[in-house]
Design an enzyme around this catalytic site. Structure first.
Site, PDB file in Angstrom:
ATOM      1  N   GLY A  16       0.229  -4.239  10.550  1.00 37.57           N
ATOM      2  CA  GLY A  16       1.492  -3.870   9.925  1.00 37.57           C
ATOM      3  C   GLY A  16       1.411  -2.437   9.461  1.00 37.57           C
ATOM      4  CB  ALA A  72      -1.855   0.731   8.265  1.00 39.42           C
ATOM      5  CG  ASP A  73      -3.799  -5.194   5.620  1.00 35.90           C
ATOM      6  OD1 ASP A  73      -4.577  -4.691   4.789  1.00 35.90           O
ATOM      7  OD2 ASP A  73      -3.949  -6.343   6.080  1.00 35.90           O
ATOM      8  CB  THR A  74      -5.704  -4.511  10.981  1.00 35.12           C
ATOM      9  OG1 THR A  74      -5.084  -3.251  11.268  1.00 35.12           O
ATOM     10  CG2 THR A  74      -6.008  -5.226  12.285  1.00 35.12           C
ATOM     11  CE  LYS A 129      -3.887  -2.223   2.296  1.00 34.79           C
ATOM     12  NZ  LYS A 129      -4.720  -2.303   3.509  1.00 34.79           N
TER      13      LYS A 129
END
Length: 186
Positions: free
Chosen positions: A103, A66-68, A50
């Site tokens: 992240g 960001a990624d969850t 991203k």
């Protein structure tokens, strides 16, 4: 300029809470994960993708990707595909402890600072009616693991070990520290 490469309103709220001025330019690339990837590897890979995608359009700006994901016994639970999928996820989480991984990749030009945080979340045992009532709110449908701790989903959470804001979707304290570190090292 600071750019958030995410359309998540929760991430925007946290950056605003931290007093940061930023623009939102969501990454639109397809998310694909190899089958054998660990949760920590997954969130690092996706946040880097991203940040890199948006950074190509804004090479002199600082971009936060960001990624969850939610993980149970190493199994990654993303956003539910439909209400049955949301039910299956919440049934799996009921009465158990799971991990939430977020992240983050902060990128400026070719320089990047990827990191992740893990928070363990324990759920109360949930009845089917509690699960169905929660699904009926529509809230689970755009959230990893089919719940939002900061919204109506709070009633399911017995306890957490780690950063609450990580579960919301952005470990904001560490993110701010990394932004300061990046600015000092330029």
């Amino acid at each position: 300029m600071l750019i958030l490469a995410s359309k998540s309103p929760r991430r925007s709220e946290l950056l605003t809470l931290a007093g940061l001025r930023f623009e939102v330019v969501p990454a639109v690339g397809e998310e694909f994960l190899p089958e054998s990837i660990t949760p920590s590897e997954a969130v690092l890979m996706l946040s880097r993708q991203k940040a890199a995608e948006v950074s190509e359009k804004f090479p002199t700006d600082t971009v936060i990707g960001a990624d969850t994901v939610v993980a149970v016994d190493g199994r990654i639970l993303g956003k539910p595909k439909d209400e049955q999928d949301a039910y299956n996820m919440l049934r799996l989480l009921s009465g158990n402890t799971h991990s939430v991984y977020t992240g983050v990749c902060i990128r400026r030009g070719e320089r990047e600072m990827p990191f992740y945080q893990k928070t363990d979340v324990e759920f109360y045992a949930l009845s089917d009616s509690e699960i169905y009532d929660y699904i009926a709110t529509g809230e689970p449908m755009d959230k990893a693991g089919a719940y939002g701790i900061q919204e109506k989903g709070f009633f399911m959470v017995k306890g957490i070990h780690g950063d609450y804001y990580n579960v919301v979707g952005l470990p904001i304290a560490e993110t701010v520290r990394k932004l300061k570190e990046l600015n000092q090292n330029l």
